[in-house]
Design an enzyme around this catalytic site. Structure first.
Site, mmCIF file in Angstrom:
data_model
loop_
_atom_site.group_PDB
_atom_site.id
_atom_site.type_symbol
_atom_site.label_atom_id
_atom_site.label_comp_id
_atom_site.label_asym_id
_atom_site.label_seq_id
_atom_site.Cartn_x
_atom_site.Cartn_y
_atom_site.Cartn_z
ATOM 1 N N GLY A 88 0.807 -1.207 0.000
ATOM 2 C CA GLY A 88 0.000 0.000 0.000
ATOM 3 C C GLY A 88 0.839 1.255 0.000
ATOM 4 O O GLY A 88 1.305 1.732 -1.049
ATOM 5 N N CYS A 89 1.044 1.817 1.176
ATOM 6 C CA CYS A 89 1.671 3.138 1.271
ATOM 7 C C CYS A 89 3.163 3.121 0.961
ATOM 8 O O CYS A 89 3.699 4.107 0.448
ATOM 9 C CB CYS A 89 1.402 3.733 2.654
ATOM 10 S SG CYS A 89 -0.374 3.970 2.955
#
Length: 217
Positions: A152-153
């Site tokens: 994700g991030c």
């Protein structure tokens, strides 16, 4: 032919290399991924292992005089500034202002006074923030990206780092995800296309050399 050879044959797997001016980007290492009561936590201990690695890397960077920057998801009550991201990921509620799950881990890593904390609402540490300008003002060419979560991030920040003209290095050991296969596949893809994936040991060795140079000046 294994997947690395196949990828290289297709023209991927190039090497960026590290530049002369590194910084750490500690991405969203917070209690939300570590507290067993949080919907974002795992049951395998993968996030805790990554947290411990991240702490060692941060300690070594500070010893070497390498800038350390943190990102932190900060959302307004009712997720008013999370847009459709909140619809897609309802568990973002853990990042509402005032929720202790959004805070840094008690055991670290956590920012020291004077270290930069970039507040963000979306996956990339660059999206809608001043991070790129800050790194350029500091003269940084090589951000070491790591934290939560790999798919994700961390991935989004590493991709945007490349697109902003930096040479992203993703630290595998210091990044965590809920599933091993997801973690491994995203690291493989990042290394093939958008970043260099490096180990904790490689980074610690480089920072130890930088610390030694600092002492000898």
């Amino acid at each position: 032919m294994d997947r690395t050879q196949d990828s290289a044959a297709a023209g991927f797997q190039g090497h960026l290399g590290a530049g002369d001016s590194p910084a750490l980007l500690v991405i969203d290492v917070c209690r939300a991924y570590l507290d067993p009561e949080s919907p974002l936590s795992d049951t395998s201990g993968r996030f805790e292992a990554a947290r411990a690695s991240a702490s060692r890397v941060v300690d070594a960077a500070r010893e070497a005089g390498v800038p350390v920057l943190f990102t932190q998801v900060v959302l307004q009550p009712g997720l008013a500034d999370a847009g459709w991201f909140a619809k897609k990921v309802p568990s973002l509620k853990v990042f509402e202002v005032g929720n202790p799950l959004g805070e840094f881990p008690v055991d670290g890593p956590a920012p020291l006074p004077g270290e930069i904390v970039v507040a963000k609402q979306y996956a990339s540490g660059f999206f809608g923030t001043s991070l790129a300008s800050t790194l350029r003002a500091l003269g940084i060419d090589t951000p070491y990206v790591f934290g939560f979560s790999t798919s994700g991030c961390v991935r989004a920040t590493a991709l945007d780092a490349l697109q902003h003209g930096f040479r992203p290095q993703v630290i595998a050991d210091a990044s965590g995800d809920r599933e091993e296969a997801t973690h491994d596949q995203n690291l493989f893809d990042l290394n093939a296309k958008y970043a260099d994936v490096v180990s904790e040991a490689e980074v610690l060795s480089r920072f130890e050399a930088l610390a030694a140079q600092k002492e000898n000046r």
